[in-house]
Scaffold this active site. Structure first.
Site, short mmCIF file in Angstrom:
data_model
loop_
_atom_site.label_atom_id
_atom_site.label_comp_id
_atom_site.label_asym_id
_atom_site.label_seq_id
_atom_site.Cartn_x
_atom_site.Cartn_y
_atom_site.Cartn_z
N ARG A 94 -3.17 4.03 -10.71
CA ARG A 94 -4.26 4.35 -9.79
C ARG A 94 -3.87 5.53 -8.91
O ARG A 94 -2.82 5.54 -8.28
CB ARG A 94 -4.56 3.14 -8.90
CG ARG A 94 -5.45 3.42 -7.69
CD ARG A 94 -6.91 3.50 -8.07
NE ARG A 94 -7.74 3.92 -6.96
CZ ARG A 94 -8.35 3.09 -6.13
NH1 ARG A 94 -8.20 1.79 -6.27
NH2 ARG A 94 -9.10 3.54 -5.16
N ARG A 103 -11.44 5.50 -11.34
CA ARG A 103 -10.08 4.99 -11.21
C ARG A 103 -9.69 4.13 -12.40
O ARG A 103 -10.54 3.48 -13.03
CB ARG A 103 -9.88 4.22 -9.91
CG ARG A 103 -10.53 2.85 -9.82
CD ARG A 103 -11.99 2.85 -9.46
NE ARG A 103 -12.41 3.70 -8.38
CZ ARG A 103 -12.37 3.34 -7.09
NH1 ARG A 103 -11.92 2.16 -6.75
NH2 ARG A 103 -12.80 4.15 -6.18
N ASP A 106 -8.99 -0.80 -10.01
CA ASP A 106 -9.32 -1.11 -8.61
C ASP A 106 -9.27 -2.62 -8.44
O ASP A 106 -9.88 -3.36 -9.22
CB ASP A 106 -10.74 -0.60 -8.30
CG ASP A 106 -11.10 -0.76 -6.84
OD1 ASP A 106 -10.20 -0.63 -5.98
OD2 ASP A 106 -12.28 -1.00 -6.53
N ASP A 108 -9.89 -5.42 -5.50
CA ASP A 108 -10.37 -5.67 -4.14
C ASP A 108 -10.21 -7.14 -3.81
O ASP A 108 -10.52 -8.01 -4.63
CB ASP A 108 -11.84 -5.26 -4.00
CG ASP A 108 -12.02 -3.75 -3.91
OD1 ASP A 108 -11.05 -3.05 -3.55
OD2 ASP A 108 -13.12 -3.27 -4.21
#
Ligand SMILES: Nc1ncnc2c1ncn2[C@@H]1O[C@H](COP(=O)(O)O)[C@@H](O)[C@H]1O
Ligand SMILES: Nc1nc2c(c(=O)[nH]1)N=C(COP(=O)(O)OP(=O)(O)O)CN2
Length: 173
Positions: A94, A103, A106, A108
Protein backbone atom coordinates in the site's frame (compact mmCIF):
# COMPACT_ATOMS: atom_id res chain seq x y z
CA UNK A 1 -15.67 16.18 22.03
CA UNK A 2 -13.47 13.09 22.29
CA UNK A 3 -15.21 9.99 23.56
CA UNK A 4 -13.18 7.18 25.18
CA UNK A 5 -13.88 3.95 27.00
CA UNK A 6 -10.32 3.68 28.27
CA UNK A 7 -11.10 1.22 31.07
CA UNK A 8 -12.21 -1.43 28.52
CA UNK A 9 -9.48 -0.90 25.95
CA UNK A 10 -7.28 -3.76 27.19
CA UNK A 11 -10.04 -6.27 27.89
CA UNK A 12 -9.19 -9.48 26.00
CA UNK A 13 -11.55 -11.25 23.62
CA UNK A 14 -13.43 -8.43 21.89
CA UNK A 15 -15.11 -8.74 18.52
CA UNK A 16 -14.09 -6.31 15.85
CA UNK A 17 -15.40 -5.76 12.31
CA UNK A 18 -13.01 -4.73 9.55
CA UNK A 19 -13.49 -3.76 5.90
CA UNK A 20 -11.11 -4.90 3.17
CA UNK A 21 -10.72 -3.32 -0.26
CA UNK A 22 -8.36 -3.48 -3.23
CA UNK A 23 -8.30 -2.10 -6.77
CA UNK A 24 -4.64 -2.42 -7.83
CA UNK A 25 -2.96 -5.71 -8.78
CA UNK A 26 -4.54 -9.15 -8.36
CA UNK A 27 -7.12 -7.93 -5.85
CA UNK A 28 -8.60 -11.34 -5.12
CA UNK A 29 -5.18 -12.80 -4.35
CA UNK A 30 -4.19 -9.80 -2.24
CA UNK A 31 -7.41 -9.85 -0.21
CA UNK A 32 -7.33 -13.58 0.48
CA UNK A 33 -3.64 -13.33 1.46
CA UNK A 34 -4.44 -10.40 3.76
CA UNK A 35 -7.11 -12.50 5.51
CA UNK A 36 -4.57 -15.31 5.94
CA UNK A 37 -1.98 -12.89 7.33
CA UNK A 38 -4.42 -11.42 9.84
CA UNK A 39 -5.64 -14.90 10.85
CA UNK A 40 -2.05 -15.93 11.57
CA UNK A 41 -1.37 -12.86 13.73
CA UNK A 42 -1.10 -13.57 17.48
CA UNK A 43 -4.11 -12.07 19.27
CA UNK A 44 -6.41 -12.34 16.24
CA UNK A 45 -8.85 -15.14 15.41
CA UNK A 46 -10.96 -14.99 12.26
CA UNK A 47 -14.62 -15.44 13.24
CA UNK A 48 -16.37 -14.77 9.93
CA UNK A 49 -15.57 -13.66 6.42
CA UNK A 50 -17.99 -12.21 3.87
CA UNK A 51 -18.13 -12.92 0.17
CA UNK A 52 -16.13 -10.63 -2.10
CA UNK A 53 -18.03 -7.95 -4.04
CA UNK A 54 -17.09 -6.04 -7.19
CA UNK A 55 -17.88 -2.36 -6.46
CA UNK A 56 -17.80 0.92 -8.36
CA UNK A 57 -15.23 3.37 -6.96
CA UNK A 58 -16.44 6.09 -4.62
CA UNK A 59 -14.16 9.12 -5.12
CA UNK A 60 -11.90 10.02 -8.04
CA UNK A 61 -12.03 7.95 -11.27
CA UNK A 62 -10.13 4.68 -10.78
CA UNK A 63 -10.62 0.95 -11.39
CA UNK A 64 -13.45 -0.99 -9.75
CA UNK A 65 -12.76 -2.46 -6.31
CA UNK A 66 -13.11 -5.83 -4.70
CA UNK A 67 -14.55 -5.32 -1.23
CA UNK A 68 -15.44 -7.52 1.70
CA UNK A 69 -15.63 -7.59 5.47
CA UNK A 70 -14.41 -9.84 8.28
CA UNK A 71 -15.21 -10.30 11.95
CA UNK A 72 -12.15 -10.81 14.13
CA UNK A 73 -11.94 -11.92 17.72
CA UNK A 74 -9.10 -9.82 19.05
CA UNK A 75 -7.03 -9.84 22.17
CA UNK A 76 -5.48 -6.46 21.55
CA UNK A 77 -6.49 -2.84 22.10
CA UNK A 78 -8.14 -0.85 19.28
CA UNK A 79 -4.89 1.13 18.87
CA UNK A 80 -2.82 -2.02 18.46
CA UNK A 81 -5.38 -3.49 16.07
CA UNK A 82 -5.18 -0.33 13.91
CA UNK A 83 -1.37 -0.58 13.97
CA UNK A 84 -1.64 -4.23 12.87
CA UNK A 85 -3.99 -3.30 10.01
CA UNK A 86 -1.70 -0.48 8.82
CA UNK A 87 1.33 -2.81 8.96
CA UNK A 88 -0.57 -5.42 6.94
CA UNK A 89 -1.48 -2.79 4.32
CA UNK A 90 2.21 -1.86 4.07
CA UNK A 91 3.20 -5.53 3.71
CA UNK A 92 0.95 -5.75 0.65
CA UNK A 93 2.47 -2.71 -1.00
CA UNK A 94 0.00 0.00 0.00
CA UNK A 95 1.26 3.44 -1.01
CA UNK A 96 -0.66 6.52 0.21
CA UNK A 97 -1.19 9.05 -2.56
CA UNK A 98 -4.36 11.04 -3.21
CA UNK A 99 -7.29 10.83 -0.79
CA UNK A 100 -9.66 8.01 -1.75
CA UNK A 101 -7.25 7.02 -4.52
CA UNK A 102 -6.49 3.54 -5.88
CA UNK A 103 -4.71 1.08 -3.59
CA UNK A 104 -3.45 -2.50 -3.47
CA UNK A 105 -4.96 -3.03 -0.01
CA UNK A 106 -7.12 -0.95 2.29
CA UNK A 107 -8.02 -2.23 5.75
CA UNK A 108 -10.44 -0.12 7.78
CA UNK A 109 -11.38 -0.74 11.39
CA UNK A 110 -15.18 -0.43 11.39
CA UNK A 111 -16.36 -1.57 14.82
CA UNK A 112 -14.73 -2.72 18.05
CA UNK A 113 -17.32 -4.21 20.40
CA UNK A 114 -19.61 -1.25 21.17
CA UNK A 115 -16.76 1.22 21.63
CA UNK A 116 -16.96 4.82 20.48
CA UNK A 117 -13.49 6.30 20.02
CA UNK A 118 -12.71 9.71 18.54
CA UNK A 119 -9.02 10.56 18.52
CA UNK A 120 -6.91 12.10 15.71
CA UNK A 121 -5.43 8.64 14.94
CA UNK A 122 -8.54 6.50 15.28
CA UNK A 123 -12.25 6.92 14.95
CA UNK A 124 -14.56 3.99 15.79
CA UNK A 125 -17.11 3.34 14.43
CA UNK A 126 -15.50 4.24 11.13
CA UNK A 127 -17.19 7.61 10.44
CA UNK A 128 -18.07 6.90 6.80
CA UNK A 129 -19.20 3.28 7.13
CA UNK A 130 -22.92 4.11 7.46
CA UNK A 131 -23.02 5.74 4.02
CA UNK A 132 -20.99 3.11 2.14
CA UNK A 133 -22.82 0.29 0.38
CA UNK A 134 -19.43 -1.35 -0.32
CA UNK A 135 -19.06 -1.75 3.45
CA UNK A 136 -22.66 -2.35 4.55
CA UNK A 137 -23.52 -5.07 2.00
CA UNK A 138 -20.69 -7.44 3.02
CA UNK A 139 -21.03 -6.53 6.70
CA UNK A 140 -24.76 -7.28 6.61
CA UNK A 141 -23.90 -10.73 5.28
CA UNK A 142 -21.90 -11.66 8.41
CA UNK A 143 -23.13 -9.30 11.16
CA UNK A 144 -26.70 -8.12 10.46
CA UNK A 145 -27.56 -7.76 14.15
CA UNK A 146 -24.48 -5.78 15.21
CA UNK A 147 -25.62 -2.34 16.39
CA UNK A 148 -23.60 0.59 15.04
CA UNK A 149 -23.20 2.43 18.35
CA UNK A 150 -23.30 6.08 17.23
CA UNK A 151 -26.68 5.64 15.51
CA UNK A 152 -27.98 2.78 17.67
CA UNK A 153 -29.06 1.08 14.43
CA UNK A 154 -28.47 -2.52 13.36
CA UNK A 155 -26.39 -3.12 10.22
CA UNK A 156 -29.37 -4.89 8.61
CA UNK A 157 -31.33 -1.62 8.87
CA UNK A 158 -28.46 0.67 7.86
CA UNK A 159 -27.98 -1.29 4.62
CA UNK A 160 -31.60 -0.58 3.65
CA UNK A 161 -30.79 3.16 3.62
CA UNK A 162 -28.05 3.01 0.95
CA UNK A 163 -28.10 2.39 -2.80
CA UNK A 164 -26.57 -1.06 -3.34
CA UNK A 165 -26.79 -1.08 -7.18
CA UNK A 166 -23.00 -0.74 -7.59
CA UNK A 167 -22.16 -3.67 -5.29
CA UNK A 168 -22.21 -6.97 -7.16
CA UNK A 169 -21.31 -10.43 -5.83
CA UNK A 170 -17.90 -11.49 -7.19
CA UNK A 171 -17.18 -14.73 -5.30
CA UNK A 172 -18.22 -16.60 -2.19
CA UNK A 173 -14.73 -16.24 -0.65
N1 LIG B 1 -11.41 3.42 11.93
C1 LIG B 1 -10.27 3.60 11.22
N2 LIG B 1 -9.80 2.64 10.41
C2 LIG B 1 -8.68 2.84 9.67
N3 LIG B 1 -7.92 3.97 9.71
C3 LIG B 1 -8.36 4.95 10.54
C4 LIG B 1 -9.54 4.81 11.30
N4 LIG B 1 -9.72 5.96 12.02
C5 LIG B 1 -8.71 6.76 11.71
N5 LIG B 1 -7.89 6.18 10.83
C6 LIG B 1 -6.68 6.81 10.28
O1 LIG B 1 -6.81 6.87 8.87
C7 LIG B 1 -5.57 6.61 8.27
C8 LIG B 1 -5.72 5.52 7.24
O2 LIG B 1 -6.49 6.02 6.21
P1 LIG B 1 -7.00 5.14 5.01
O3 LIG B 1 -6.83 6.02 3.82
O4 LIG B 1 -8.44 4.82 5.35
O5 LIG B 1 -6.18 3.89 4.96
C9 LIG B 1 -4.60 6.13 9.33
O6 LIG B 1 -3.60 7.08 9.48
C10 LIG B 1 -5.42 6.01 10.58
O7 LIG B 1 -4.75 6.55 11.67
N1 LIG C 1 -15.88 1.04 -4.19
C1 LIG C 1 -14.99 1.53 -3.33
N2 LIG C 1 -14.70 2.83 -3.34
C2 LIG C 1 -13.84 3.34 -2.42
C3 LIG C 1 -13.23 2.50 -1.46
C4 LIG C 1 -13.52 1.11 -1.50
O1 LIG C 1 -12.99 0.30 -0.69
N3 LIG C 1 -14.41 0.68 -2.44
N4 LIG C 1 -12.43 3.04 -0.51
C5 LIG C 1 -12.34 4.34 -0.39
C6 LIG C 1 -11.87 4.89 0.90
O2 LIG C 1 -10.63 5.24 0.89
P1 LIG C 1 -9.85 5.57 2.25
O3 LIG C 1 -9.72 4.34 3.07
O4 LIG C 1 -8.60 6.22 1.79
O5 LIG C 1 -10.69 6.65 2.97
P2 LIG C 1 -11.52 6.60 4.27
O6 LIG C 1 -10.63 7.11 5.33
O7 LIG C 1 -12.67 7.50 3.97
O8 LIG C 1 -11.94 5.17 4.52
C7 LIG C 1 -12.76 5.27 -1.43
N5 LIG C 1 -13.60 4.66 -2.42
Amino acid sequence: MNSFKISRQNTPGKLSAIALGSNIGDSYKILTAAIETLSATPGIKLQAQSSWYRTKPVGPPQPDYLNGCAILQVEMSPDLLLETLLATEAKFGRVRQERWGARSLDLDLLLYDDFIIDTPQLQIPHPRMVTRAFVLVPLDEIAPHWVEPTSGTKIKNLVKEVDCADVVLFSNQ
